[in-house]
Design a protein around this motif. Structure first.
Motif, short mmCIF file in Angstrom:
data_model
loop_
_atom_site.label_atom_id
_atom_site.label_comp_id
_atom_site.label_asym_id
_atom_site.label_seq_id
_atom_site.Cartn_x
_atom_site.Cartn_y
_atom_site.Cartn_z
N LYS A 182 0.69 -1.20 0.10
CA LYS A 182 0.09 0.01 -0.01
C LYS A 182 0.94 1.18 -0.22
O LYS A 182 0.31 2.21 -0.61
CB LYS A 182 -0.79 -0.03 1.29
CG LYS A 182 -2.23 -0.91 1.10
CD LYS A 182 -3.10 -0.13 0.13
CE LYS A 182 -4.37 -1.08 0.30
NZ LYS A 182 -5.41 -0.59 -0.74
N LYS A 183 1.88 1.20 0.54
CA LYS A 183 2.90 2.32 0.74
C LYS A 183 3.42 2.54 -0.55
O LYS A 183 3.82 3.82 -0.86
CB LYS A 183 3.65 2.24 2.03
CG LYS A 183 4.37 3.42 2.62
CD LYS A 183 5.19 3.15 3.79
CE LYS A 183 4.96 4.31 4.99
NZ LYS A 183 5.91 4.06 6.07
N VAL A 184 4.04 1.63 -1.28
CA VAL A 184 4.68 1.56 -2.26
C VAL A 184 3.74 2.01 -3.49
O VAL A 184 3.90 3.18 -4.05
CB VAL A 184 5.12 0.28 -2.90
CG1 VAL A 184 5.62 0.42 -4.21
CG2 VAL A 184 6.40 0.00 -2.03
N GLU A 185 2.50 1.84 -3.53
CA GLU A 185 1.42 2.16 -4.14
C GLU A 185 1.21 3.89 -4.26
O GLU A 185 0.91 4.40 -5.01
CB GLU A 185 -0.09 1.24 -4.11
CG GLU A 185 -1.03 1.81 -5.09
CD GLU A 185 -2.22 0.88 -4.67
OE1 GLU A 185 -3.08 1.38 -4.71
OE2 GLU A 185 -2.22 -0.43 -4.77
N ARG A 186 1.14 4.27 -3.03
CA ARG A 186 0.99 5.65 -2.67
C ARG A 186 2.00 6.54 -2.93
O ARG A 186 1.97 7.59 -3.58
CB ARG A 186 0.61 5.76 -1.17
CG ARG A 186 -0.89 5.50 -0.55
CD ARG A 186 -0.96 6.09 0.88
NE ARG A 186 -1.56 4.90 1.38
CZ ARG A 186 -1.16 4.29 2.40
NH1 ARG A 186 -0.05 4.87 3.28
NH2 ARG A 186 -1.66 3.26 3.04
N VAL A 187 3.23 5.90 -2.78
CA VAL A 187 4.22 6.91 -3.34
C VAL A 187 4.36 6.60 -4.91
O VAL A 187 5.17 7.52 -5.27
CB VAL A 187 5.66 6.06 -2.66
CG1 VAL A 187 6.77 6.93 -3.17
CG2 VAL A 187 5.50 6.33 -1.14
N ARG A 188 3.78 5.84 -5.50
CA ARG A 188 3.96 5.67 -6.97
C ARG A 188 5.42 5.27 -7.54
O ARG A 188 5.87 5.69 -8.57
CB ARG A 188 3.61 6.82 -7.59
CG ARG A 188 1.93 7.12 -7.22
CD ARG A 188 1.57 8.21 -7.97
NE ARG A 188 -0.04 8.74 -7.90
CZ ARG A 188 -0.33 9.53 -8.22
NH1 ARG A 188 0.10 10.75 -8.63
NH2 ARG A 188 -1.69 9.75 -7.84
N VAL A 189 6.07 4.61 -6.58
CA VAL A 189 7.57 4.20 -7.07
C VAL A 189 7.28 3.32 -8.39
O VAL A 189 8.23 3.43 -9.42
CB VAL A 189 8.08 3.45 -5.91
CG1 VAL A 189 9.45 2.80 -6.37
CG2 VAL A 189 8.14 4.07 -4.63
N LEU A 190 6.59 2.30 -8.32
CA LEU A 190 6.62 1.19 -9.43
C LEU A 190 5.96 1.85 -10.92
O LEU A 190 6.59 1.91 -11.86
CB LEU A 190 5.70 0.05 -9.26
CG LEU A 190 6.32 -0.79 -8.24
CD1 LEU A 190 5.46 -1.78 -8.03
CD2 LEU A 190 7.54 -1.40 -8.65
N LYS A 191 5.15 2.61 -10.61
CA LYS A 191 4.50 3.35 -11.72
C LYS A 191 5.59 4.26 -12.31
O LYS A 191 5.68 4.64 -13.51
CB LYS A 191 3.18 4.35 -11.47
CG LYS A 191 2.65 5.21 -12.54
CD LYS A 191 1.30 5.53 -12.01
CE LYS A 191 0.65 6.41 -13.35
NZ LYS A 191 -0.82 6.83 -12.87
N ARG A 221 8.21 2.37 -14.16
CA ARG A 221 7.83 1.73 -15.41
C ARG A 221 7.67 2.84 -16.40
O ARG A 221 8.01 2.63 -17.56
CB ARG A 221 6.44 1.14 -15.25
CG ARG A 221 6.54 -0.39 -14.49
CD ARG A 221 5.26 -1.09 -14.58
NE ARG A 221 5.23 -2.08 -13.70
CZ ARG A 221 4.38 -2.41 -13.05
NH1 ARG A 221 3.47 -1.41 -12.32
NH2 ARG A 221 4.71 -3.60 -12.03
N ALA A 222 7.39 3.93 -16.03
CA ALA A 222 7.45 5.03 -17.04
C ALA A 222 8.88 5.38 -17.47
O ALA A 222 8.73 5.97 -18.75
CB ALA A 222 6.84 6.39 -16.42
N ARG A 223 9.84 5.16 -16.89
CA ARG A 223 11.26 5.41 -17.12
C ARG A 223 11.89 4.51 -17.98
O ARG A 223 12.89 4.82 -18.38
CB ARG A 223 12.01 5.89 -15.85
CG ARG A 223 11.53 7.12 -15.38
CD ARG A 223 12.26 7.48 -14.06
NE ARG A 223 12.00 8.60 -13.38
CZ ARG A 223 12.92 9.59 -12.97
NH1 ARG A 223 14.14 9.65 -13.57
NH2 ARG A 223 12.36 10.60 -12.53
#
Length: 64
Positions: free
Chosen positions: A21-30, A33-35
């Motif tokens: 949940k914390k990773v999702e809120r920080v948008r690390v994976l998104k 992937r965008a980079r």
């Protein structure tokens, strides 16, 4: 860096869920992937506009 403290007598699955949940809120994976691939600014704007149109359409469909 994201840290999760595991509480005493806490199940590991629960801590993993909090971490996700914390990773999702920080948008690390998104962001990662965008980079991975370069997208032109015009393509990015076009996609954002299409998303906005879709959201607007869905919002009006639900209210009608």
């Amino acid at each position: 860096m994201i840290f999760i403290e595991i509480k005493e007598n806490e199940v590991l699955d629960r801590a993993l869920k909090r971490f996700k949940k914390k990773v999702e809120r920080v948008r690390v994976l998104k962001e990662a992937r965008a980079r991975m691939h370069y997208t032109k600014p015009t393509i990015r704007r076009k996609a954002e506009k299409a998303k906005a149109i879709y959201r607007n359409k869905m919002m009006h469909a639900n209210n009608a």
